[in-house]
Scaffold this motif. Structure first.
Motif, PDB file in Angstrom:
ATOM      1  N   THR A  90      -5.742 -18.143   0.588  1.00  0.00           N
ATOM      2  CA  THR A  90      -4.522 -17.834   1.750  1.00  0.00           C
ATOM      3  C   THR A  90      -3.470 -17.260   0.877  1.00  0.00           C
ATOM      4  OG1 THR A  90      -3.942 -20.197   1.052  1.00  0.00           O
ATOM      5  CG2 THR A  90      -5.223 -19.989   3.194  1.00  0.00           C
ATOM      6  N   ASP A  91      -3.198 -17.515  -0.290  1.00  0.00           N
ATOM      7  CA  ASP A  91      -2.316 -16.583  -1.023  1.00  0.00           C
ATOM      8  C   ASP A  91      -2.572 -15.104  -1.069  1.00  0.00           C
ATOM      9  OD1 ASP A  91      -1.002 -19.144  -1.719  1.00  0.00           O
ATOM     10  OD2 ASP A  91      -1.812 -19.197  -3.740  1.00  0.00           O
ATOM     11  N   ILE A  92      -3.875 -14.859  -1.183  1.00  0.00           N
ATOM     12  CA  ILE A  92      -4.142 -13.551  -1.214  1.00  0.00           C
ATOM     13  C   ILE A  92      -4.007 -12.773   0.158  1.00  0.00           C
ATOM     14  CG2 ILE A  92      -6.201 -11.925  -1.509  1.00  0.00           C
ATOM     15  CD1 ILE A  92      -7.276 -13.713  -3.684  1.00  0.00           C
ATOM     16  N   ALA A  93      -4.310 -13.403   1.198  1.00  0.00           N
ATOM     17  CA  ALA A  93      -4.227 -13.160   2.433  1.00  0.00           C
ATOM     18  C   ALA A  93      -2.783 -12.902   2.801  1.00  0.00           C
ATOM     19  CB  ALA A  93      -4.832 -13.984   3.460  1.00  0.00           C
ATOM     20  N   SER A  94      -2.126 -13.633   2.394  1.00  0.00           N
ATOM     21  CA  SER A  94      -0.528 -13.800   2.935  1.00  0.00           C
ATOM     22  C   SER A  94       0.162 -12.586   1.926  1.00  0.00           C
ATOM     23  CB  SER A  94       0.329 -14.858   2.266  1.00  0.00           C
ATOM     24  OG  SER A  94       1.652 -14.793   2.620  1.00  0.00           O
ATOM     25  N   VAL A  95      -0.009 -12.393   1.016  1.00  0.00           N
ATOM     26  CA  VAL A  95       0.362 -11.302   0.049  1.00  0.00           C
ATOM     27  C   VAL A  95      -0.102  -9.984   0.404  1.00  0.00           C
ATOM     28  CG1 VAL A  95       0.295 -10.112  -2.519  1.00  0.00           C
ATOM     29  CG2 VAL A  95       0.647 -12.715  -1.937  1.00  0.00           C
ATOM     30  N   ALA A  96      -1.410  -9.926   0.801  1.00  0.00           N
ATOM     31  CA  ALA A  96      -1.807  -8.637   1.230  1.00  0.00           C
ATOM     32  C   ALA A  96      -1.188  -8.054   2.646  1.00  0.00           C
ATOM     33  CB  ALA A  96      -3.392  -8.730   1.585  1.00  0.00           C
ATOM     34  N   SER A  97      -1.117  -9.132   3.503  1.00  0.00           N
ATOM     35  CA  SER A  97      -0.430  -8.840   4.823  1.00  0.00           C
ATOM     36  C   SER A  97       1.139  -8.370   4.475  1.00  0.00           C
ATOM     37  CB  SER A  97      -0.189 -10.062   5.478  1.00  0.00           C
ATOM     38  OG  SER A  97       0.258  -9.865   6.852  1.00  0.00           O
ATOM     39  N   THR A  98       1.776  -8.799   3.681  1.00  0.00           N
ATOM     40  CA  THR A  98       3.166  -8.608   3.469  1.00  0.00           C
ATOM     41  C   THR A  98       3.133  -6.930   2.746  1.00  0.00           C
ATOM     42  OG1 THR A  98       4.090 -10.643   2.992  1.00  0.00           O
ATOM     43  CG2 THR A  98       5.316  -8.849   2.248  1.00  0.00           C
ATOM     44  N   PRO A 150      -3.200  13.811   1.791  1.00  0.00           N
ATOM     45  CA  PRO A 150      -1.887  13.770   1.599  1.00  0.00           C
ATOM     46  C   PRO A 150      -1.378  12.558   1.344  1.00  0.00           C
ATOM     47  CG  PRO A 150      -2.422  14.932   3.839  1.00  0.00           C
ATOM     48  CD  PRO A 150      -3.627  14.218   3.199  1.00  0.00           C
ATOM     49  N   HIS A 151      -0.189  12.446   0.458  1.00  0.00           N
ATOM     50  CA  HIS A 151       0.552  11.330  -0.314  1.00  0.00           C
ATOM     51  C   HIS A 151       0.727  10.440   0.982  1.00  0.00           C
ATOM     52  CE1 HIS A 151       2.821   8.788  -2.753  1.00  0.00           C
ATOM     53  NE2 HIS A 151       3.845   9.075  -1.860  1.00  0.00           N
ATOM     54  N   ALA A 152       1.203  10.656   1.939  1.00  0.00           N
ATOM     55  CA  ALA A 152       1.514   9.769   3.163  1.00  0.00           C
ATOM     56  C   ALA A 152       0.166   9.121   3.895  1.00  0.00           C
ATOM     57  CB  ALA A 152       2.264  10.522   4.398  1.00  0.00           C
ATOM     58  N   GLN A 153      -0.895   9.837   3.681  1.00  0.00           N
ATOM     59  CA  GLN A 153      -2.176   9.285   4.180  1.00  0.00           C
ATOM     60  C   GLN A 153      -2.660   8.332   3.083  1.00  0.00           C
ATOM     61  OE1 GLN A 153      -4.049  12.903   5.665  1.00  0.00           O
ATOM     62  NE2 GLN A 153      -3.962  12.411   7.736  1.00  0.00           N
ATOM     63  N   GLN A 154      -2.487   8.821   1.749  1.00  0.00           N
ATOM     64  CA  GLN A 154      -3.002   7.810   0.732  1.00  0.00           C
ATOM     65  C   GLN A 154      -2.094   6.669   0.845  1.00  0.00           C
ATOM     66  OE1 GLN A 154      -2.068  10.031  -2.710  1.00  0.00           O
ATOM     67  NE2 GLN A 154      -4.114  11.150  -2.655  1.00  0.00           N
ATOM     68  N   LEU A 155      -1.190   6.581   1.344  1.00  0.00           N
ATOM     69  CA  LEU A 155      -0.276   5.191   1.430  1.00  0.00           C
ATOM     70  C   LEU A 155      -0.835   4.576   2.650  1.00  0.00           C
ATOM     71  CD1 LEU A 155       3.363   6.393   0.533  1.00  0.00           C
ATOM     72  CD2 LEU A 155       2.053   4.781  -0.825  1.00  0.00           C
ATOM     73  N   GLY A 156      -1.105   5.206   3.532  1.00  0.00           N
ATOM     74  CA  GLY A 156      -1.563   4.584   4.848  1.00  0.00           C
ATOM     75  C   GLY A 156      -3.131   4.120   4.644  1.00  0.00           C
ATOM     76  N   GLU A 157      -3.734   4.877   3.687  1.00  0.00           N
ATOM     77  CA  GLU A 157      -5.064   4.018   3.232  1.00  0.00           C
ATOM     78  C   GLU A 157      -4.911   3.048   2.454  1.00  0.00           C
ATOM     79  OE1 GLU A 157      -9.164   3.909   3.589  1.00  0.00           O
ATOM     80  OE2 GLU A 157      -7.927   5.465   4.423  1.00  0.00           O
ATOM     81  N   LEU A 158      -4.003   2.777   1.635  1.00  0.00           N
ATOM     82  CA  LEU A 158      -3.865   1.644   0.609  1.00  0.00           C
ATOM     83  C   LEU A 158      -3.142   0.540   1.751  1.00  0.00           C
ATOM     84  CD1 LEU A 158      -3.161  -0.093  -1.744  1.00  0.00           C
ATOM     85  CD2 LEU A 158      -1.047   1.175  -1.918  1.00  0.00           C
ATOM     86  N   ALA A 159      -2.529   0.863   2.674  1.00  0.00           N
ATOM     87  CA  ALA A 159      -1.981  -0.132   3.679  1.00  0.00           C
ATOM     88  C   ALA A 159      -3.171  -0.868   4.426  1.00  0.00           C
ATOM     89  CB  ALA A 159      -1.073   0.408   4.567  1.00  0.00           C
ATOM     90  N   ALA A 160      -3.927   0.055   4.833  1.00  0.00           N
ATOM     91  CA  ALA A 160      -5.122  -0.214   5.696  1.00  0.00           C
ATOM     92  C   ALA A 160      -6.220  -1.358   4.804  1.00  0.00           C
ATOM     93  CB  ALA A 160      -5.987   0.803   5.926  1.00  0.00           C
TER      94      ALA A 160
END
Length: 116
Positions: free
Chosen positions: A89-97, A15-25
């Motif tokens: 470090t730029d990638i890590a910071s952006v990915a975290s945000t 489902p859409h919400a889980q897709q967003l959750g997978e992207l966040a993960a």
């Protein structure tokens, strides 16, 4: 190399919400692994995975989400400059945000707090 077809098929069944959750993960893994020098070679794969997820979400959505468009552009640019000048470090910071932003967009955090 990952089996992108299998990853895509599995992702699209969610489902859409889980897709967003997978992207966040995926973005959270990108943040975590980019900080570990021993496995930085995985960063381009995680960038590609996150970009795939955003692209699939954008294709399926009827709404042009400005934030996801921004994330898609950022991921594509990161892939393009990965071997050149981008600081890890730029990638890590952006990915975290972005991981946190996408997780909030998913509504999964609200669902969990309501069921607790």
């Amino acid at each position: 190399m990952p089996n992108w077809s299998a990853i895509e098929a599995s992702f699209l069944r969610q489902p859409h919400a889980q897709q967003l959750g997978e992207l966040a993960a995926s973005l959270a893994r990108l943040n975590s692994w980019s900080q570990k020098s021993a496995i930085r070679e995985l960063v381009p794969i995680l960038l590609s995975e996150s970009l795939l997820y955003v692209s699939l979400i954008q294709q399926k959505s009827e709404i042009n989400n400005v934030e996801l468009n921004q994330l898609q552009d950022l991921l594509q640019n990161s892939i393009n400059v990965w071997d050149k000048s981008m600081e890890i470090t730029d990638i890590a910071s952006v990915a975290s945000t972005w991981s946190q932003r996408v997780l909030e967009m998913s509504g999964l955090l609200a669902s969990e707090s309501m069921s607790a």
